[in-house]
Design a protein around this motif. Structure first.
Motif, mmCIF file in Angstrom:
data_model
loop_
_atom_site.group_PDB
_atom_site.id
_atom_site.type_symbol
_atom_site.label_atom_id
_atom_site.label_comp_id
_atom_site.label_asym_id
_atom_site.label_seq_id
_atom_site.Cartn_x
_atom_site.Cartn_y
_atom_site.Cartn_z
ATOM 1 N N UNK A 129 0.791 -1.237 0.000
ATOM 2 C CA UNK A 129 0.000 0.000 0.000
ATOM 3 C C UNK A 129 0.819 1.282 0.000
ATOM 4 N N UNK A 130 2.113 1.160 0.230
ATOM 5 C CA UNK A 130 2.926 2.375 0.344
ATOM 6 C C UNK A 130 3.767 2.676 -0.864
ATOM 7 N N UNK A 131 3.311 2.278 -2.032
ATOM 8 C CA UNK A 131 4.076 2.458 -3.269
ATOM 9 C C UNK A 131 4.274 3.933 -3.605
ATOM 10 N N UNK A 132 5.515 4.319 -3.741
ATOM 11 C CA UNK A 132 5.836 5.690 -4.145
ATOM 12 C C UNK A 132 6.872 5.600 -5.256
ATOM 13 N N UNK A 133 6.410 5.608 -6.484
ATOM 14 C CA UNK A 133 7.331 5.512 -7.620
ATOM 15 C C UNK A 133 8.078 6.823 -7.812
ATOM 16 N N UNK A 134 9.392 6.723 -7.931
ATOM 17 C CA UNK A 134 10.185 7.926 -8.184
ATOM 18 C C UNK A 134 10.136 8.278 -9.661
ATOM 19 N N UNK A 135 10.062 9.536 -9.932
ATOM 20 C CA UNK A 135 10.068 10.006 -11.304
ATOM 21 C C UNK A 135 11.503 10.048 -11.810
ATOM 22 N N UNK A 136 11.704 9.516 -12.995
ATOM 23 C CA UNK A 136 13.048 9.502 -13.577
ATOM 24 C C UNK A 136 13.530 10.923 -13.835
ATOM 25 N N UNK A 137 14.787 11.174 -13.512
ATOM 26 C CA UNK A 137 15.376 12.489 -13.786
ATOM 27 C C UNK A 137 15.544 12.686 -15.296
ATOM 28 N N UNK A 138 15.909 11.605 -15.985
ATOM 29 C CA UNK A 138 15.995 11.666 -17.442
ATOM 30 C C UNK A 138 15.967 10.253 -18.007
ATOM 31 N N UNK A 139 15.581 10.151 -19.275
ATOM 32 C CA UNK A 139 15.538 8.875 -19.970
ATOM 33 C C UNK A 139 16.370 8.969 -21.255
ATOM 34 N N UNK A 140 16.961 7.854 -21.618
ATOM 35 C CA UNK A 140 17.742 7.792 -22.852
ATOM 36 C C UNK A 140 17.203 6.643 -23.701
ATOM 37 N N UNK A 141 16.754 6.962 -24.894
ATOM 38 C CA UNK A 141 16.250 5.934 -25.815
ATOM 39 C C UNK A 141 17.257 5.731 -26.937
ATOM 40 N N UNK A 142 17.758 4.514 -27.029
ATOM 41 C CA UNK A 142 18.729 4.159 -28.072
ATOM 42 C C UNK A 142 18.026 3.301 -29.116
ATOM 43 N N UNK A 143 17.795 3.832 -30.321
ATOM 44 C CA UNK A 143 17.143 3.039 -31.378
ATOM 45 C C UNK A 143 18.073 1.949 -31.918
ATOM 46 N N UNK A 144 17.502 1.029 -32.659
ATOM 47 C CA UNK A 144 18.287 -0.025 -33.302
ATOM 48 C C UNK A 144 19.021 0.530 -34.520
#
Length: 377
Positions: A129-144
């Protein structure tokens, strides 16, 4: 008469001896039985005390929060191990059976602040019941299908690091040696080949990566991508061995397939063409290797491009190039391991992305004239 009495005495004596032996045996058996009861009882008591202790808080007086990350898809066993490693529970196995005995479920992935003073019941309720998801500071998407210089640019665009810093780290010999120890099944001495342009070309797996620190170490960012590559290839370790390939050779073949494949292309057929040509000792003659040798990104090669003197030029050199020419996705990796069974030795892609296969050079040239020279279907 005397002989009869003597026999009776002898028999009586033996009977008494046997009775005495029986008493001794009964005593020994009794001692063994008592010992077993003590041992079993002691073990049971010891086990009870151990489990009872494991059910209690690790340290009732330690209320300092410990950040615990529960990844998506984690089961009770893996959650228990994470909690034990973080010092939140004493024993992961006891935690697992506590959860099963109480029929608990509904644990959620996320970032939790737990303390060693918490009871198992409190821990379980927090995870439910205590779920607190942290927000990502940044994301990196590497395409194929990207080369290392392109990946370095993407990392620079989405992280606190400059492209020059990324490229410097990717060529850091000391760090590369460390990676060989950390990834023995992935990064090997093969990357030291002097003919290779970039040691880790093809090793940064295409995916989306989330980072929860504003400025994580650059090594950690790159190792996330290496971790993913290592994890993916681990699933195919037996198939790689059966094909008598190394991870480096597999990534090399997969990169060729990735670079030649179009949205409509069948990677299994492209793979079969490469394998068929290798078996017949024919050069692969794949244009992306020429462009890689030139260090250029452009849609097509011309006749003069094919003359470039490079170990990557598969028009001049037979077999695989020294290393990957780009990063490959899962479909290309699987195609490299499981090519279709064909008699094709040639293929070409038309302007609209359709791919045409041929068994003979004559047939190939006819299709080239129809679909490439005339640019019509």
């Amino acid at each position: 008469m005397k002989d009869k009495n003597k026999i009776i005495e002898t028999l009586t004596k033996k009977l008494l001896e046997r009775q005495e032996e029986a008493k001794v045996i009964r005593k020994i058996v009794g001692l063994i039985f008592i010992s077993l009861i003590i041992i079993i009882g002691g073990t049971a008591v010891g086990g009870y005390l151990y489990v009872n202790s494991a059910l209690k808080p690790v340290d009732p007086d330690d209320t300092k929060p410990v950040n615990v990350e529960i990844p998506i898809g984690s089961g009770v066993t893996s959650i228990g191990k994470i909690l034990e490693e973080k010092g939140i529970v004493k024993n992961s196995t006891v935690f697992k059976y506590y959860v099963k005995f109480n029929n608990e479920s509904g644990f959620q992935a996320g970032s939790y602040d737990l303390t060693p003073s918490m009871t198992l019941n409190e821990i379980v309720n927090s995870l439910k019941t205590g779920k607190v998801m942290r927000k990502a500071e940044f994301k990196i998407t590497i395409p194929e299908g990207l080369q290392l210089d392109q990946i370095a640019e993407i990392i620079a665009d989405h992280s606190p690091y400059k492209k020059e810093e990324v490229e410097k780290k990717l060529n850091d010999k000391k760090w590369l040696e460390q990676l060989k120890k950390e990834y023995p099944n992935l990064v090997t001495d093969e990357i030291d080949n002097k003919e290779i342009k970039r040691p880790l070309e093809g090793y940064l797996y295409p995916a989306t990566y989330s980072f929860y620190e504003k400025k994580p170490p650059l090594e950690d960012i790159l190792k996330e991508m290496l971790d993913q590559a290592d994890e993916v290839l681990a699933q195919y370790r037996d198939s790689i061995t059966e094909r008598e390939y190394t991870a480096h050779q597999l990534l090399t073949m997969a990169s060729l397939i990735e670079e030649e494949a179009t949205e409509k292309a069948d990677r299994g057929k492209i793979s079969s063409v490469f394998y068929n040509r290798i078996e017949e000792e024919m050069p692969l003659q794949t244009d992306p290797t020429v462009l890689y040798a030139l260090g250029e990104h452009k849609p097509r090669t011309n006749y003069d491009d094919l003359k470039v003197d490079s170990p990557y030029n598969t028009y001049k050199v037979k077999g695989l190039p020294p290393g990957p020419i780009a990063n490959a996705g899962l479909s290309s990796i699987e195609a490299a391991l499981q090519p279709e069974d064909t008699n094709y030795y040639y293929f070409l892609a038309s302007a609209n992305g359709s791919v045409y296969y041929s068994e003979t050079l004559e047939e190939h040239n006819e299709k080239k004239a129809k679909y490439i020279t005339n640019k019509s279907e």
